[in-house]
Write a protein that holds these residues in place. Sequence first.
Motif, PDB file in Angstrom:
ATOM      1  N   THR A  64       0.836  -1.193   0.000  1.00  6.49           N
ATOM      2  CA  THR A  64       0.000   0.000   0.000  1.00  6.49           C
ATOM      3  C   THR A  64       0.876   1.250   0.000  1.00  6.49           C
ATOM      4  N   HIS A  65       0.526   2.212  -0.851  1.00  4.94           N
ATOM      5  CA  HIS A  65       1.211   3.500  -0.907  1.00  4.94           C
ATOM      6  C   HIS A  65       0.164   4.601  -0.757  1.00  4.94           C
ATOM      7  N   VAL A  66       0.416   5.565   0.094  1.00  3.94           N
ATOM      8  CA  VAL A  66      -0.469   6.705   0.286  1.00  3.94           C
ATOM      9  C   VAL A  66       0.382   7.967   0.227  1.00  3.94           C
ATOM     10  N   LYS A  67       0.022   8.898  -0.666  1.00  5.77           N
ATOM     11  CA  LYS A  67       0.768  10.148  -0.802  1.00  5.77           C
ATOM     12  C   LYS A  67      -0.207  11.301  -0.982  1.00  5.77           C
ATOM     13  N   VAL A  68       0.162  12.469  -0.457  1.00  9.92           N
ATOM     14  CA  VAL A  68      -0.653  13.673  -0.598  1.00  9.92           C
ATOM     15  C   VAL A  68       0.236  14.783  -1.146  1.00  9.92           C
ATOM     16  N   TYR A  69      -0.243  15.443  -2.201  1.00  8.27           N
ATOM     17  CA  TYR A  69       0.512  16.507  -2.848  1.00  8.27           C
ATOM     18  C   TYR A  69      -0.304  17.796  -2.835  1.00  8.27           C
ATOM     19  N   ASP A  70       0.393  18.935  -2.844  1.00 10.20           N
ATOM     20  CA  ASP A  70      -0.278  20.204  -3.108  1.00 10.20           C
ATOM     21  C   ASP A  70      -0.691  20.248  -4.569  1.00 10.20           C
ATOM     22  N   ASP A  71      -1.907  20.751  -4.825  1.00 14.08           N
ATOM     23  CA  ASP A  71      -2.435  20.723  -6.189  1.00 14.08           C
ATOM     24  C   ASP A  71      -3.214  22.006  -6.481  1.00 14.08           C
ATOM     25  N   GLY A  72      -2.576  23.139  -6.265  1.00 11.26           N
ATOM     26  CA  GLY A  72      -3.233  24.402  -6.552  1.00 11.26           C
ATOM     27  C   GLY A  72      -3.588  25.156  -5.286  1.00 11.26           C
ATOM     28  N   PRO A  73      -4.224  26.312  -5.448  1.00 14.30           N
ATOM     29  CA  PRO A  73      -4.500  27.182  -4.301  1.00 14.30           C
ATOM     30  C   PRO A  73      -5.649  26.722  -3.421  1.00 14.30           C
ATOM     31  N   ASP A  74      -6.487  25.792  -3.901  1.00 17.12           N
ATOM     32  CA  ASP A  74      -7.658  25.443  -3.110  1.00 17.12           C
ATOM     33  C   ASP A  74      -7.877  23.940  -2.943  1.00 17.12           C
ATOM     34  N   ARG A  75      -6.864  23.119  -3.258  1.00 17.00           N
ATOM     35  CA  ARG A  75      -7.065  21.682  -3.093  1.00 17.00           C
ATOM     36  C   ARG A  75      -5.719  20.954  -3.049  1.00 17.00           C
ATOM     37  N   SER A  76      -5.781  19.711  -2.594  1.00 17.62           N
ATOM     38  CA  SER A  76      -4.626  18.810  -2.605  1.00 17.62           C
ATOM     39  C   SER A  76      -4.985  17.576  -3.406  1.00 17.62           C
ATOM     40  N   LEU A  77      -3.976  16.807  -3.784  1.00 17.41           N
ATOM     41  CA  LEU A  77      -4.178  15.571  -4.527  1.00 17.41           C
ATOM     42  C   LEU A  77      -3.761  14.399  -3.662  1.00 17.41           C
ATOM     43  N   LEU A  78      -4.707  13.510  -3.396  1.00 18.90           N
ATOM     44  CA  LEU A  78      -4.453  12.291  -2.642  1.00 18.90           C
ATOM     45  C   LEU A  78      -4.309  11.124  -3.609  1.00 18.90           C
ATOM     46  N   VAL A  79      -3.232  10.370  -3.483  1.00 16.77           N
ATOM     47  CA  VAL A  79      -2.977   9.213  -4.344  1.00 16.77           C
ATOM     48  C   VAL A  79      -2.841   7.976  -3.456  1.00 16.77           C
TER      49      VAL A  79
END
Length: 280
Positions: A190-205
């Motif tokens: 299992t891999h879980v990562k969270v990235y910044d994705d702009g001024p109003d949201r993040s990207l969860l993978v």
Amino acid sequence: MAVSMASLSCKGLKIAPTNQPIAPLASGSVAGSGFLVPVPLKLRSISSISLKVQGTASPTAVEGGNSDTDTVPVPKVIIDQDSDPDATIVEITFGDRLGALLDTMNALKNLGLNVVKANVYLDASGKHNKFSITKASTGRKIDEPELLEAIRLTIINNMIEYHPEASSQLAMGATFGPVVPQEVDVDIATHVKVYDDGPDRSLLVVETVDRPGLLVDLVKIITDINIDVQSGEFDTEGLLAKAKFHVSYRGKPLIKPLQQVLANSLRYFLRRPSTEEESY
């Protein structure tokens, strides 16, 4: 720490928890973990179909494809909520063995959906079948995770019916069956990562071993800690599930401490002996 579940905003998903047990997948219902999904059985017409594969015959012959080769390709089902603001895009790939999937489209219509556009195309990776799907009752894209999971499991069950050689590579097939074992012995970390994705949201993978009900459970875990799911994509590649969710907290990206809370919550839920400790 007790937290309440938040409703999902914008074009995101809505989730309705219930304590009722789940029966195996049958007509008018979908198997999931901790959810029971009533599905209206409605038959609707297909608005527009563009099939770019020649020589198709009956639905059974079309879906049967070529299963005589020794190498069994990896079956893939992609549910895309990002590409089209008005429809849910579903893509199915199984090497060169898939045809027009007419029976699959009929099965989707039996879930109360309209297949408003279908396209079949070939490339180096095989034959791709893309459907644009809307709810028959509203004419809009699907935003309930329970119904998205129903779509996914309906497609997987149909694929197993017409391509039994894919059964061992799918969570609903020979490996798990309709009931998921308490301990899943599959060598997928299992891999879980969270990235910044702009001024109003993040990207969860999230990458983990697939199982029935996984999509619903992932959304529930996220919303249980008051994080909003705006949109996303859920890919089933054999026994591997890949989820990408655009998430936010009160209309803002997730700060680092909240990213870690989210990753730890998902890691705890998806824990397995082979799960990497540093998976976030």
